[in-house]
Design a protein around this motif. Sequence first.
Motif, short mmCIF file in Angstrom:
data_model
loop_
_atom_site.label_atom_id
_atom_site.label_comp_id
_atom_site.label_asym_id
_atom_site.label_seq_id
_atom_site.Cartn_x
_atom_site.Cartn_y
_atom_site.Cartn_z
N LEU A 775 0.83 -1.21 0.00
CA LEU A 775 0.00 0.00 0.00
C LEU A 775 0.87 1.27 0.00
CD1 LEU A 775 -2.72 -1.21 2.50
CD2 LEU A 775 -3.05 -0.75 0.07
N TYR A 776 1.98 1.24 0.73
CA TYR A 776 2.88 2.38 0.73
C TYR A 776 3.50 2.56 -0.65
CZ TYR A 776 6.48 5.57 2.59
OH TYR A 776 7.30 6.65 2.83
N GLY A 777 3.89 1.43 -1.27
CA GLY A 777 4.47 1.51 -2.61
C GLY A 777 3.49 2.08 -3.62
N LYS A 778 2.22 1.65 -3.53
CA LYS A 778 1.20 2.21 -4.42
C LYS A 778 1.07 3.72 -4.20
CE LYS A 778 -1.90 -1.81 -4.85
NZ LYS A 778 -3.27 -2.31 -4.57
N TRP A 779 1.06 4.13 -2.93
CA TRP A 779 0.92 5.55 -2.60
C TRP A 779 2.09 6.34 -3.17
CZ3 TRP A 779 3.57 9.21 0.27
CH2 TRP A 779 2.85 10.35 0.66
N LEU A 780 3.30 5.81 -3.02
CA LEU A 780 4.49 6.51 -3.53
C LEU A 780 4.47 6.58 -5.05
CD1 LEU A 780 7.17 4.84 -1.20
CD2 LEU A 780 6.54 7.27 -1.21
N ARG A 781 4.05 5.50 -5.72
CA ARG A 781 4.05 5.52 -7.18
C ARG A 781 3.08 6.56 -7.72
NH1 ARG A 781 1.61 3.59 -11.62
NH2 ARG A 781 -0.07 2.50 -10.53
N ARG A 782 1.92 6.66 -7.08
CA ARG A 782 0.94 7.63 -7.56
C ARG A 782 1.38 9.09 -7.32
NH1 ARG A 782 -0.93 3.00 -7.25
NH2 ARG A 782 -2.86 2.22 -8.21
N GLY A 791 11.40 0.32 -4.38
CA GLY A 791 11.98 -0.35 -3.22
C GLY A 791 10.92 -0.97 -2.33
N ARG A 792 9.87 -0.19 -2.07
CA ARG A 792 8.81 -0.72 -1.22
C ARG A 792 8.09 -1.89 -1.89
NH1 ARG A 792 10.31 0.63 3.67
NH2 ARG A 792 10.73 2.86 3.86
N LEU A 793 7.83 -1.75 -3.17
CA LEU A 793 7.11 -2.81 -3.88
C LEU A 793 7.97 -4.08 -3.98
CD1 LEU A 793 5.45 -0.62 -6.63
CD2 LEU A 793 4.28 -1.76 -4.72
N GLY A 794 9.28 -3.88 -4.13
CA GLY A 794 10.16 -5.05 -4.13
C GLY A 794 10.15 -5.77 -2.80
N ALA A 812 1.83 -6.89 -6.36
CA ALA A 812 3.06 -6.14 -6.12
C ALA A 812 3.91 -6.06 -7.38
CB ALA A 812 3.85 -6.78 -4.98
N ALA A 813 3.99 -7.20 -8.11
CA ALA A 813 4.78 -7.21 -9.34
C ALA A 813 4.18 -6.28 -10.39
CB ALA A 813 4.88 -8.63 -9.87
N ALA A 814 2.85 -6.29 -10.50
CA ALA A 814 2.20 -5.42 -11.49
C ALA A 814 2.42 -3.95 -11.15
CB ALA A 814 0.70 -5.74 -11.54
N GLU A 815 2.30 -3.60 -9.87
CA GLU A 815 2.56 -2.22 -9.46
C GLU A 815 4.00 -1.82 -9.75
OE1 GLU A 815 0.90 0.36 -8.09
OE2 GLU A 815 -1.05 -0.63 -8.28
N SER A 816 4.92 -2.75 -9.50
CA SER A 816 6.33 -2.46 -9.75
C SER A 816 6.59 -2.22 -11.22
CB SER A 816 7.18 -3.63 -9.23
OG SER A 816 8.55 -3.33 -9.31
N ARG A 817 5.98 -3.02 -12.09
CA ARG A 817 6.15 -2.82 -13.54
C ARG A 817 5.52 -1.51 -13.97
NH1 ARG A 817 4.88 -8.34 -13.48
NH2 ARG A 817 2.72 -7.89 -14.06
N ALA A 818 4.38 -1.18 -13.37
CA ALA A 818 3.73 0.08 -13.73
C ALA A 818 4.57 1.28 -13.33
CB ALA A 818 2.36 0.16 -13.05
N ALA A 821 9.72 -0.48 -13.31
CA ALA A 821 10.73 -1.48 -12.98
C ALA A 821 10.86 -2.47 -14.11
CB ALA A 821 10.34 -2.21 -11.70
N ALA A 822 12.06 -3.04 -14.24
CA ALA A 822 12.29 -4.06 -15.25
C ALA A 822 11.44 -5.28 -14.94
CB ALA A 822 13.77 -4.45 -15.29
N PRO A 823 11.12 -6.09 -15.97
CA PRO A 823 10.36 -7.31 -15.70
C PRO A 823 11.03 -8.15 -14.63
CG PRO A 823 10.56 -6.94 -18.05
CD PRO A 823 11.45 -5.93 -17.40
N GLY A 824 10.22 -8.86 -13.90
CA GLY A 824 10.73 -9.69 -12.80
C GLY A 824 11.75 -10.68 -13.26
N ARG A 825 12.50 -11.19 -12.31
CA ARG A 825 13.54 -12.17 -12.63
C ARG A 825 12.94 -13.37 -13.32
NH1 ARG A 825 12.28 -12.28 -7.35
NH2 ARG A 825 11.82 -14.26 -6.34
N PRO A 826 13.72 -14.05 -14.16
CA PRO A 826 13.19 -15.20 -14.88
C PRO A 826 12.64 -16.24 -13.91
CG PRO A 826 15.36 -14.59 -15.70
CD PRO A 826 15.12 -13.77 -14.47
#
Length: 898
Positions: A775-782, A791-794, A812-818, A821-826
């Motif tokens: 939730l903090y990561g979403k707030w920061l991204r917006r 960092g928070r989303l990771g 969390a991964a979708a928010e990070s990509r939005a 962030a680079a696509p998640g690790r393989p």
Amino acid sequence: MTGQTIPRRQALHRLPDGLRTDGGVHVVTGEPGCGRTRFLEYAAGSFRAGPVWHVRAEPGRDAPPLSGLRTLLRAAGRTARVAGDGTAGEALFDVLRAAADASPLLVCVDDAHLWDPASRAALGHAAARVRATGVRAGVLLTVPGHRPVDRELAALPVLRLGPLAPGDAARMVDDVTGGAVDPGVREELVTAAEGNPALLLALVHRLSPAQLAGGRALPRPLADGEVLTGVAGGCLTGVPPDRTGLLLTTAAAVCATGEPDADADLVRRAAGADAARPLPEVLVLAEGRLRFRSALLGRAVYAGAPPERRRAAHHALAACLTGTGTDGVLALLHRSRTVTGPAPALAAELAAAAASAPPGLRREALTRAAELTADGAERAHRYTAAASQALLTGHSSEALRLLDAARSGPVPASARGGAELLRGTVLLADGPVDDARESFLLAAGLLAGAGHEAAGTATLGAVDAAWAAGDPDSCLHALTPTGASSSGALAAGPSSVPLREHRDGMRAVLLGRFDRAAGPLRRVVERGLSGDEPEPLLRSASAALVLGDLTAARRAGARALATARTLGSAALEPRALEYLAYAELRAGRHQLARTHAEEGLRAAARTGQRNTAAHHHAVLALAASIEGEREIVAEHVAAALRTARRHGLAQAATLAQWAAARADLGAGRPREAADRLGPLVRPGARRGHFAVWMLAVPCFVEATVLAGRPEHAAAAVEDFALWAACGADPQAPAQLLRCRALLAAPDAADALYLRALDRHEETAGDFERARTELLYGKWLRRRRRLREARGRLGEALMGFERCGAHLWAQQAAAESRAGGAAPGRPGTGELSRLTPQQLRIARRVAEGATNREVALSLSVSTRTVDYHLRNIFATLGVRSRVELVRLVGQAEKTGAQP
């Protein structure tokens, strides 16, 4: 020959899917009257994938060879050369394979044992070939379960139909009678039938309308020799007359002890049977024990014999038993079966000997002692003692029947009070909790006059029942000495110091005086942990949960579980596991909570504790809700609510509904979650359980904010602040700060999120911290603070992955990509594409478990395992269990796993 016994409802539900996916070859069997023919009719009617060849076999004793096989082919409209030269089975297989090439095929043969041997051999060979080669054909053959499976079919897997579940049996009675049956009469019918459909119908048809309605007395015994012989007597055709004595002696030995088998040497000596002679086919010898292949058949043999022959069999068995200990108890039990009417001296001997007997035998000895006792008070005491043993060994319905017998005549208040105390205990675990509360209150009133310590136990039992029902007023009424005394429920209070302190602490909690509750409840915790008695340990675990001392709750629950197992107290195991599961759940250890709840659910099912099972289902739903397994959540929620609504379990219902809402939230459906939780957390008639709804407030606040309705959450947050301040929930302070951050203005939210994360450091539980990070990561991204957001989303992603929260990790991964962030690790291998539940199923299958074994280990239905297994095959691109085993093995070796 391999085999499994499966509950009828589960067998019916899994059958269509099983026939569609792997064909399925089974020899279907069960005791007389179990409904093999109806099962086959259901299979034929539910198979929609292709044609059904359905034939009922005719007696083939005088028929020419292969006549049964020709009958099958004629019924299927097929012709084939079926010469008796040993190739008939292969010829039939060729016919089945050719027919299945066009579309899946189901072959149903009822009463295959009636076919001639050559036809059975051909059928068995063809079915085995179908199973081995994967031809798209199912083959279902029925044979009776009171005799061995014919050798021609012995290589095929056997599916034994289990008894009807009590709920299904009750519904059958209602269907047959149009609902015109008294509930008490229905319960007696269900108990007497022991899950056998044919016997249940015979018992219903035996009663007049007045008896069904409860207006006239029922015949005793309800299932007499005539009824039992009518259902199962035909299975004894062909038993040599000189072997009937062995059958009756075996039945007498089993009847006296209540065990499923008897010592073979004892039975043979009593019957004068030659050990070298083959046994009748209706009997089985295993590890020196003799039993009937069908328990119903044993009942029919015993009930159908003349009374003098039954008494002679018991006399012979008693004469062969000498000494003390278990043999002495057995001798007394058999002697008791040779007398009619009261026998005070023998009853006293039985009651005295019961003290040193194993639990099951102790119950039988006390029951028989009560039946032979003339004095009303002593008889009630012995019936109650027998009921206590029945409850401890997990036989709730038997305990209630014995308690009914205990109050069948005038008895002193103390004896009646003891019986009502035990009745309340039974109903609290498996019945309407309001009824349990009334039984406890009645017991408290009856026992209080003599200053009996059990009055305090009854009082706290009434509190437990009111707590489960979500009725705080009734809790306070039972806990208030003056109020209870005025109604006759309680005198000055429990005489036992631990019980009094538990009462005082719980009363303070209900009045919102946590400062006054801590001292008494802490002493309850410490006293319980200082000993090794199961009940004080369970009270200790309960008090620790109220205090929020989860470490002490886990210790007390674990020790109560170990002590219950040591003492053989099967009825206490599900309760101990319930406290363990709740403690782990409150601590955020969802995986451990699920492990305890799965075991607790199995223990509750074994001991007939539906209420306790409902609580375990609720825990399993909550554990599954963090993983995003919608079908698993829905299954456990439905199971919990089914019992909760029938028995008034507000606590289990609230937890189940919270689990469903949390699954909605994890799947990105905040509006649905808010709508589901709103009635639970807002004041009103539908508000959730008074001690549980606070736990759901953080989910409600998050759901309403994400749904764009933050104004709905303000009042709930203020209520939650009061809860967080009491210190009973270690997660609550951090959750409160998160809730305030969600509702705060932008200039205040940042600091609140950071303070919440600091408070998370003080408690265990990856899931709640990861939710705050998300939730903090979403707030920061917006707010375009993308580096901080990543960092928070990771951190959130790693936290969700650690606790197996699959859908939350996807969020969390979708928010990070939005956020760029680079696509998640393989992926870490093919298995990383599976959900946590799918991964558990895949691993268990790879270990060699059957679908049923997987279902039992995960406490879900076999149908659910079948569903997940099909999805696993599709996700991984495998076509068989063999390929799945290979893939899982490779992943485990290389470490390529989530």
